[in-house]
Design a protein around this motif. Structure first.
Motif, PDB file in Angstrom:
ATOM      1  N   SER A 149      32.683  29.909  57.728  1.00 26.64           N
ATOM      2  CA  SER A 149      32.159  31.248  57.480  1.00 26.64           C
ATOM      3  C   SER A 149      31.139  31.198  56.339  1.00 26.64           C
ATOM      4  O   SER A 149      31.002  30.174  55.654  1.00 26.64           O
ATOM      5  N   ALA A 150      30.478  32.311  56.125  1.00 27.01           N
ATOM      6  CA  ALA A 150      29.559  32.407  54.992  1.00 27.01           C
ATOM      7  C   ALA A 150      30.335  32.200  53.686  1.00 27.01           C
ATOM      8  O   ALA A 150      29.833  31.570  52.754  1.00 27.01           O
ATOM      9  N   ARG A 182      31.564  28.728  48.910  1.00 30.95           N
ATOM     10  CA  ARG A 182      32.499  27.855  48.206  1.00 30.95           C
ATOM     11  C   ARG A 182      31.937  26.435  48.112  1.00 30.95           C
ATOM     12  O   ARG A 182      32.102  25.753  47.112  1.00 30.95           O
ATOM     13  N   LEU A 183      31.269  25.998  49.188  1.00 26.90           N
ATOM     14  CA  LEU A 183      30.661  24.667  49.213  1.00 26.90           C
ATOM     15  C   LEU A 183      29.344  24.624  48.422  1.00 26.90           C
ATOM     16  O   LEU A 183      28.718  23.569  48.311  1.00 26.90           O
ATOM     17  N   GLU A 184      28.943  25.785  47.914  1.00 22.63           N
ATOM     18  CA  GLU A 184      27.718  25.932  47.129  1.00 22.63           C
ATOM     19  C   GLU A 184      26.462  25.598  47.932  1.00 22.63           C
ATOM     20  O   GLU A 184      25.483  25.075  47.403  1.00 22.63           O
ATOM     21  N   LEU A 185      26.505  25.906  49.236  1.00 25.59           N
ATOM     22  CA  LEU A 185      25.340  25.709  50.094  1.00 25.59           C
ATOM     23  C   LEU A 185      24.509  26.983  50.212  1.00 25.59           C
ATOM     24  O   LEU A 185      23.326  26.916  50.551  1.00 25.59           O
ATOM     25  N   ILE A 186      25.154  28.130  49.963  1.00 26.46           N
ATOM     26  CA  ILE A 186      24.436  29.406  49.961  1.00 26.46           C
ATOM     27  C   ILE A 186      24.922  30.246  48.791  1.00 26.46           C
ATOM     28  O   ILE A 186      26.006  30.017  48.248  1.00 26.46           O
ATOM     29  N   THR A 187      24.111  31.233  48.427  1.00 25.69           N
ATOM     30  CA  THR A 187      24.477  32.147  47.353  1.00 25.69           C
ATOM     31  C   THR A 187      25.133  33.400  47.938  1.00 25.69           C
ATOM     32  O   THR A 187      25.049  33.648  49.149  1.00 25.69           O
ATOM     33  N   ARG A 207      36.839  22.572  50.278  1.00 23.85           N
ATOM     34  CA  ARG A 207      36.821  22.476  51.743  1.00 23.85           C
ATOM     35  C   ARG A 207      36.979  23.851  52.407  1.00 23.85           C
ATOM     36  O   ARG A 207      37.585  24.761  51.846  1.00 23.85           O
ATOM     37  N   PRO A 208      36.435  23.973  53.615  1.00 25.32           N
ATOM     38  CA  PRO A 208      36.500  25.243  54.354  1.00 25.32           C
ATOM     39  C   PRO A 208      37.933  25.657  54.703  1.00 25.32           C
ATOM     40  O   PRO A 208      38.838  24.826  54.767  1.00 25.32           O
ATOM     41  N   GLU A 209      38.101  26.939  54.984  1.00 25.00           N
ATOM     42  CA  GLU A 209      39.414  27.495  55.344  1.00 25.00           C
ATOM     43  C   GLU A 209      40.028  26.798  56.544  1.00 25.00           C
ATOM     44  O   GLU A 209      41.217  26.541  56.573  1.00 25.00           O
ATOM     45  N   VAL A 210      39.213  26.513  57.565  1.00 25.26           N
ATOM     46  CA  VAL A 210      39.744  25.888  58.774  1.00 25.26           C
ATOM     47  C   VAL A 210      40.353  24.519  58.441  1.00 25.26           C
ATOM     48  O   VAL A 210      41.365  24.131  59.015  1.00 25.26           O
ATOM     49  N   CYS A 211      39.767  23.809  57.501  1.00 31.01           N
ATOM     50  CA  CYS A 211      40.304  22.509  57.083  1.00 31.01           C
ATOM     51  C   CYS A 211      41.607  22.700  56.302  1.00 31.01           C
ATOM     52  O   CYS A 211      42.547  21.921  56.455  1.00 31.01           O
ATOM     53  N   ARG A 212      41.648  23.734  55.474  1.00 29.12           N
ATOM     54  CA  ARG A 212      42.857  24.026  54.696  1.00 29.12           C
ATOM     55  C   ARG A 212      44.027  24.401  55.604  1.00 29.12           C
ATOM     56  O   ARG A 212      45.169  24.093  55.312  1.00 29.12           O
ATOM     57  N   ALA A 213      43.719  25.064  56.716  1.00 29.52           N
ATOM     58  CA  ALA A 213      44.765  25.560  57.620  1.00 29.52           C
ATOM     59  C   ALA A 213      45.165  24.552  58.703  1.00 29.52           C
ATOM     60  O   ALA A 213      46.180  24.750  59.372  1.00 29.52           O
ATOM     61  N   PHE A 214      44.396  23.488  58.877  1.00 35.11           N
ATOM     62  CA  PHE A 214      44.719  22.506  59.907  1.00 35.11           C
ATOM     63  C   PHE A 214      45.980  21.742  59.495  1.00 35.11           C
ATOM     64  O   PHE A 214      46.133  21.394  58.351  1.00 35.11           O
ATOM     65  N   PRO A 215      46.945  21.502  60.361  1.00 31.64           N
ATOM     66  CA  PRO A 215      46.944  21.702  61.804  1.00 31.64           C
ATOM     67  C   PRO A 215      47.639  22.983  62.267  1.00 31.64           C
ATOM     68  O   PRO A 215      47.949  23.095  63.445  1.00 31.64           O
ATOM     69  N   LYS A 216      47.868  23.933  61.354  1.00 32.96           N
ATOM     70  CA  LYS A 216      48.473  25.197  61.790  1.00 32.96           C
ATOM     71  C   LYS A 216      47.577  25.886  62.802  1.00 32.96           C
ATOM     72  O   LYS A 216      48.060  26.582  63.694  1.00 32.96           O
ATOM     73  N   ILE A 217      46.261  25.712  62.624  1.00 31.40           N
ATOM     74  CA  ILE A 217      45.305  26.224  63.601  1.00 31.40           C
ATOM     75  C   ILE A 217      44.506  25.035  64.120  1.00 31.40           C
ATOM     76  O   ILE A 217      44.465  23.979  63.494  1.00 31.40           O
ATOM     77  N   GLY A 218      43.903  25.177  65.242  1.00 23.58           N
ATOM     78  CA  GLY A 218      43.107  24.106  65.821  1.00 23.58           C
ATOM     79  C   GLY A 218      43.315  24.053  67.313  1.00 23.58           C
ATOM     80  O   GLY A 218      43.967  24.920  67.893  1.00 23.58           O
ATOM     81  N   PRO A 219      42.782  23.011  67.953  1.00 26.22           N
ATOM     82  CA  PRO A 219      42.890  22.901  69.411  1.00 26.22           C
ATOM     83  C   PRO A 219      44.331  22.891  69.924  1.00 26.22           C
ATOM     84  O   PRO A 219      44.593  23.363  71.020  1.00 26.22           O
ATOM     85  N   ARG A 220      45.248  22.342  69.127  1.00 21.09           N
ATOM     86  CA  ARG A 220      46.666  22.309  69.508  1.00 21.09           C
ATOM     87  C   ARG A 220      47.493  22.565  68.248  1.00 21.09           C
ATOM     88  O   ARG A 220      47.892  21.624  67.554  1.00 21.09           O
TER      89      ARG A 220
END
Length: 128
Positions: A34-35, A40-45, A101-114
Motif C-alpha cells: 500500500s501507499a 514506511r519504506l521511505e520510497l514516498i512521502t 517491511r510491508p504489512e503483507v510480509c508481516r502477516a505472512f503466512p496468516k495471509i497469502g496464497p495458502r
C-alpha cells in the motif's frame, strides 16, 4: 517446470521455528504493498501518498522499485530481481528492510496464497 514455491498445494504447514535456516521462499512471491507501506519504506512521502498514486506509480516503476500499480485496489506490486526475488532480499536470503517491511510480509503466512502454510525449504549449500 513449476518451482516448489509456486505450488501452494505442496507447501508446509507453518509452525514456530520453520523460518530458521529457510531459503526465503515467501520472498519470491509477488509482494503487494500500500501507499502506507511505501511511506514506511521511505520510497514516498506523506504528501505523495495523499496526491495521485498513478503519478507515484509511474515514478516508482521508472526508478525500478515497483513493477505495477493496481488502480482498483490502490496496491503496488514490488519489483522482483530476475522475475523472482523481492528487491529487498539480500544475498544472504535475509530481508534488508525487515524493520520497515510491508504489512503483507508481516502477516505472512496468516495471509497469502495458502493461509497457514509456507514454501519453507532449507537453504541448499552452493558447491564451488
Amino acid at each position: 517446470m513449476i518451482d516448489h514455491c509456486q505450488r501452494p498445494s505442496e507447501w508446509t504447514k507453518y509452525k514456530k521455528g520453520l523460518c530458521e535456516g529457510c531459503w526465503a521462499g515467501c520472498c519470491t512471491l509477488p509482494v503487494e504493498v500500500s501507499a502506507f507501506d511505501l511511506m514506511r519504506l521511505e520510497l514516498i512521502t506523506e504528501d505523495e501518498a495523499a496526491s495521485s498514486l498513478k503519478k507515484v506509480a509511474r515514478r516508482l516503476i521508472k526508478e525500478g522499485w515497483v513493477q505495477a500499480f493496481q488502480v482498483r485496489s490502490q496496491l503496488f506490486i514490488l519489483e522482483q530481481r530476475n522475475g523472482r526475488d523481492c528487491i529487498f532480499l539480500g544475498k544472504d536470503r535475509l530481508c534488508t528492510v525487515y524493520d520497515k517491511r510491508p504489512e503483507v510480509c508481516r502477516a505472512f503466512p496468516k495471509i497469502g496464497p495458502r493461509p497457514g502454510y509456507c514454501p519453507a525449504r532449507k537453504k541448499t549449500s552452493v558447491k564451488a
